[in-house]
Structure formats: structure tokens, C-alpha cells
Design a protein around this motif. Structure first.
Motif, PDB file in Angstrom:
ATOM      1  N   TYR A 118       0.760  -1.346   0.204  1.00  0.00           N
ATOM      2  CA  TYR A 118       0.027  -0.004   0.000  1.00  0.00           C
ATOM      3  C   TYR A 118       0.753   1.269  -0.035  1.00  0.00           C
ATOM      4  CZ  TYR A 118      -2.647   3.927   1.877  1.00  0.00           C
ATOM      5  OH  TYR A 118      -3.117   5.253   2.046  1.00  0.00           O
TER       6      TYR A 118
ATOM      7  N   VAL B 121      -8.369   8.292   0.833  1.00  0.00           N
ATOM      8  CA  VAL B 121      -9.555   7.773   0.056  1.00  0.00           C
ATOM      9  C   VAL B 121     -10.993   8.309  -0.022  1.00  0.00           C
ATOM     10  CG1 VAL B 121      -8.866   5.461   1.020  1.00  0.00           C
ATOM     11  CG2 VAL B 121     -10.381   6.826   2.195  1.00  0.00           C
TER      12      VAL B 121
ATOM     13  N   THR C 262      -9.200   3.806  -2.349  1.00  0.00           N
ATOM     14  CA  THR C 262     -10.273   3.332  -2.010  1.00  0.00           C
ATOM     15  C   THR C 262     -11.083   2.358  -2.162  1.00  0.00           C
ATOM     16  OG1 THR C 262     -11.015   5.985  -2.396  1.00  0.00           O
ATOM     17  CG2 THR C 262     -12.864   4.108  -2.429  1.00  0.00           C
TER      18      THR C 262
ATOM     19  N   TYR D  92      -9.683  -0.266   0.409  1.00  0.00           N
ATOM     20  CA  TYR D  92     -10.176   0.092   1.752  1.00  0.00           C
ATOM     21  C   TYR D  92     -11.462  -0.437   1.979  1.00  0.00           C
ATOM     22  CZ  TYR D  92     -11.745   3.079   5.787  1.00  0.00           C
ATOM     23  OH  TYR D  92     -12.191   3.770   6.740  1.00  0.00           O
ATOM     24  N   GLU D  93     -12.492  -0.407   0.863  1.00  0.00           N
ATOM     25  CA  GLU D  93     -13.925  -0.598   0.745  1.00  0.00           C
ATOM     26  C   GLU D  93     -13.922  -2.238   0.775  1.00  0.00           C
ATOM     27  OE1 GLU D  93     -16.136   0.740   2.070  1.00  0.00           O
ATOM     28  OE2 GLU D  93     -15.340   2.953   2.007  1.00  0.00           O
TER      29      GLU D  93
ATOM     30  N   MET E 172      -6.159   3.338   6.424  1.00  0.00           N
ATOM     31  CA  MET E 172      -6.229   2.867   5.315  1.00  0.00           C
ATOM     32  C   MET E 172      -5.348   1.500   5.183  1.00  0.00           C
ATOM     33  SD  MET E 172      -6.657   6.147   4.075  1.00  0.00           S
ATOM     34  CE  MET E 172      -5.295   6.834   3.484  1.00  0.00           C
TER      35      MET E 172
ATOM     36  N   ALA F 251      -6.765  -1.172   7.665  1.00  0.00           N
ATOM     37  CA  ALA F 251      -7.834  -1.669   7.186  1.00  0.00           C
ATOM     38  C   ALA F 251      -7.294  -2.869   6.074  1.00  0.00           C
ATOM     39  CB  ALA F 251      -8.821  -1.014   6.544  1.00  0.00           C
ATOM     40  N   ILE F 252      -6.332  -2.337   5.225  1.00  0.00           N
ATOM     41  CA  ILE F 252      -5.857  -3.239   4.087  1.00  0.00           C
ATOM     42  C   ILE F 252      -5.032  -4.566   4.810  1.00  0.00           C
ATOM     43  CG2 ILE F 252      -4.182  -3.782   2.156  1.00  0.00           C
ATOM     44  CD1 ILE F 252      -5.151  -0.574   1.851  1.00  0.00           C
TER      45      ILE F 252
END
Length: 408
Positions: A48, A56, A68, A71-72, A282, A285-286
Motif C-alpha cells: 500500500y 480515500v 478507496t 479500503y472498501e 487505510m 484496514a488493508i
């Protein structure tokens, strides 16, 4: 070694397990505090930052779109892992503590009034005590407690009477971080729901050991931390039923949690963004999504079986040490063994184990009320992960015996 997992291959995925401590091979038995990270998680975070680091949402340039999407996608991975009905029922947080504070603040502001109460259990971590005390003090409400016995088992026969009209929410840990007790959360949820009371479950010590399905549990809120699930620190998730999240006011104000802002009025964003003010973590989360992918690649059912075999072996071997006593002896337990050696202080045992390369946790484990109830200063705690081995348990036993000889 357990026959259910290829531990030799698994251990190669965790670079830190090759570490030497005081010239001895690391035996890492502090997984209840934080788990180690597989190379795939380290690589995902590194990738990342090296390839598409960007903020994002709303960005029209390619890097922002890539960030983005990743992340989603992480949110989707978490939603699938815990079996939510909707992806937007997953709110990214800093961790379990942050998630509980979010619910306590939002729920308290919306629903608590003088004379109300929040019901928790006697074995809660401080992070599931203090936030409720703070909001109750602000609102003129009180905190009530489900008692436990000296074996570390909740006294469920007291629950029905405690669930009176004053109780507006029940907040309970799934697995005790200090005792290893697996609480009967389904029974707690069912009894609370029978009286129309929502339930929050702290799954920080459960999510990495036990398959969790929030719809099957029918839980209203659930929180957990990424770093206890082989992911990065500083990231976690709050699950909330859509109907509840829509009822709650936002926790913080700022970017991303708004639809429109004027000096006269702000219109808040839809779920999940209403509760995600500011630039999120971010990379965390990843990394958490990568950790979940890794765990699911092994299989949580296989992990649970292997860890239970390891736990039972450790209990059997440790019980043969004269002068050692277990703190917490619930028949339903997971991941943790807390113990004391005779009348010695747990810190002394922990320090002598450390010199042998064995990492355990000592102290009250952020559970002072538990220790006060049991009239002890704290415990030494060995906590297990699926990468731990029977040989490491043998090394722990030998290490305690050596420490005991020095303390006697």
C-alpha cells in the motif's frame, strides 16, 4: 505437534518467530496482548505505502481510486468474515476500546437518562467498564454487574433479576482476557432480547479463536481489534445492526461523516461513513483484510481445534508443577491460562521466564476488579495462538520449574 495443522509451514510465515531473546529461541506466549503478523500482512501494508498510498473517497486520481477500492474491499472482507447482513454495518475503528467508547458515547447520548443502568459482567476488561462509567456519570445512570464465582464462571442464575426495567444495554466480553472463560453469550443475548434490551459483545479475545456469525448470535453490537487477529495495530471494527446504527448520533465530527455542511446546519452522511470522521487508517484496514484472508486460508475451525488441543495439553502439563495454581477454571475456556506459583509475585515469574526467552504477560491484565475479587495482585498469563507448539509448552513448563527453583 498438532496433527490438524502444518505448523512447520505456518511458523515460516511469521518472521518474528525466528527471533532470539537473550540468545535463546523466542517462545511467544503473549498472544492475548497482541498476535504476531504473517509475511502476507506485512507485505500488504508495505505494498500500500509503496504502490498506491493516497487518501480515500472523493479522489478523482488513480491512486485515490485504488486506495478507496482496497479500503472498501477490506470492509467487505470483514463483513463476510463475521457474516453481517450488510457491508455498511461494519465501522472501522482504532480497535476494541475505540469501538466500545463509540457505542457508549453515542448510545448514552441518545438513550440514557437518570435512573437507567448499563449491565456488564464481573470479568470485563477496563475498556468495557470505564466508558460505561463515564457516560453513566454524565447521564445520571448506573453500572450494574453480573457476578462471577471463584472459578471465573458467570453466575447466570442472577441474570434474570438483574435485567430489570432500568437496564438499557448489556455489554459483555465473549472470552475473558484474564481468565480465558468463554461466556454463554447466546444465553445472555437471548435473555436480554426477551426484555427488549440490546447487547454489545466484546469479541477481542474471541474473534481469533472461535468462528463468529453476528447474525446467528443475533448480537446488536460487536467490537474487536485487528492486532489480536494477526493484523496491524491501530485498526479494528465495530459491527452494529443497521437499525441501531441509524438510531445513534455520530461519534465525531469532521470530514467523510457529512453530506453537506453550512454554518447553519450539517447533514450527516449515510452508513458506514457517519461514524468514520477524518482520514481513516487505510493501511491498517488493508492489513486487517490480509490477516483475515490468511486466517481463512487455514480455516478457523481447524485453528480452533488445534488451539484447544494445545490448551488441554498445557493445562495437563502445568498442573503437574507442585505449587502452581490456575486462576480461572471455567470448563469452557479459550486461548488463555492464568496462573500463580505459590505466594511469589507474578512479575518475578514473568521476569525469570523472559530471561529464558519465554514471553508471557504479568499483572492485572486491565482487569483490576477481577483480581480484587479473587484477592490476588495479578497473574502470570500464557496465551496461545495457532502457531504455538507442544514443544513450546514443554519449554514453558521447564522454564517455570527453573524459575520456581530460584524463587523457593
Amino acid at each position: 505437534m498438532s496433527g490438524t495443522l502444518n505448523l512447520e509451514a505456518i511458523r515460516k510465515d511469521f518472521p518474528i518467530l525466528n527471533t532470539k531473546v537473550y540468545g535463546k529461541q523466542l517462545v511467544y506466549l503473549d498472544n492475548g496482548a497482541t498476535t504476531q503478523k504473517p509475511q502476507s500482512v506485512i507485505d500488504a501494508v508495505d505494498r500500500y505505502y509503496q504502490q498506491y498510498n493516497s487518501n480515500v473517497h472523493r479522489g478523482v486520481h488513480l491512486l485515490s481510486q485504488q486506495a478507496t477500492e482496497a479500503y472498501e474491499a477490506a470492509r467487505k472482507t470483514i463483513a463476510s468474515f463475521i457474516h453481517t447482513k450488510h457491508e455498511h454495518e461494519v465501522i472501522f475503528t482504532k480497535g476494541t476500546t475505540d469501538g466500545i467508547n463509540l457505542v457508549a458515547s453515542c448510545f448514552g447520548r441518545a438513550f440514557l437518562k437518570p435512573g437507567d443502568s448499563i449491565l456488564i459482567s464481573a470479568m470485563e476488561h477496563h475498556s468495557n467498564i470505564v466508558p460505561w462509567q463515564m457516560i453513566c456519570e454524565e447521564k445520571g445512570a448506573t453500572v450494574k454487574v453480573i457476578p462471577m464465582d471463584t472459578k471465573g464462571v458467570l453466575q447466570m442464575d442472577a441474570l434474570s433479576a438483574l435485567l430489570d426495567d432500568s437496564v438499557k444495554l448489556v455489554a459483555c466480553t465473549y472470552v475473558s482476557n484474564s481468565l480465558g472463560t468463554v461466556n454463554p453469550v447466546r444465553d445472555i443475548i437471548a435473555q436480554a432480547h426477551a426484555k427488549g434490551i440490546p447487547v454489545l459483545i466484546d469479541a477481542a479475545q474471541a474473534i481469533q479463536h472461535i468462528p463468529v456469525d453476528v447474525q446467528e448470535l443475533d448480537v446488536d453490537f460487536m467490537v474487536f481489534s485487528g492486532h489480536k487477529l494477526y493484523g496491524p495495530t491501530g485498526i479494528g471494527a465495530l459491527y452494529g445492526k443497521e437499525e441501531w446504527l441509524n438510531k445513534l448520533p455520530p461519534y465525531q465530527g469532521g470530514g467523510d461523516m457529512i453530506k453537506t455542511v453550512t454554518f447553519a446546519k450539517t447533514v450527516y452522511n449515510e452508513l458506514p461513513y457517519k461514524f468514520e470522521a477524518g482520514t481513516p487508517d487505510m493501511s491498517g484496514a488493508i492489513g486487517l483484510a490480509a490477516a483475515i484472508d490468511y486466517v481463512q486460508g487455514i480455516g478457523l475451525a481447524a485453528i480452533q481445534q488445534a488451539e484447544q488441543e494445545l490448551l488441554q495439553y498445557a493445562l495437563k502439563q502445568l498442573s503437574q508443577i507442585e505449587g502452581l495454581r490456575f486462576i480461572g477454571e471455567s470448563p469452557e475456556r479459550s486461548g488463555v491460562i492464568s496462573f500463580l506459583y505459590k505466594n511469589t509475585h507474578p512479575f518475578d515469574v514473568g521476569e525469570l521466564l523472559d530471561k529464558q526467552g519465554i514471553a508471557v504477560r504479568t499483572g492485572h491484565h486491565c482487569c483490576q476488579p477481577v483480581m480484587d475479587f479473587l484477592e490476588i495482585p495479578g497473574t502470570a498469563r500464557a496465551s496461545f495462538a495457532f502457531y504455538n507448539t507442544f514443544e513450546e509448552v514443554d519449554m514453558l513448563v521447564a522454564g517455570i520449574k527453573k524459575a520456581a527453583a530460584m524463587l523457593d
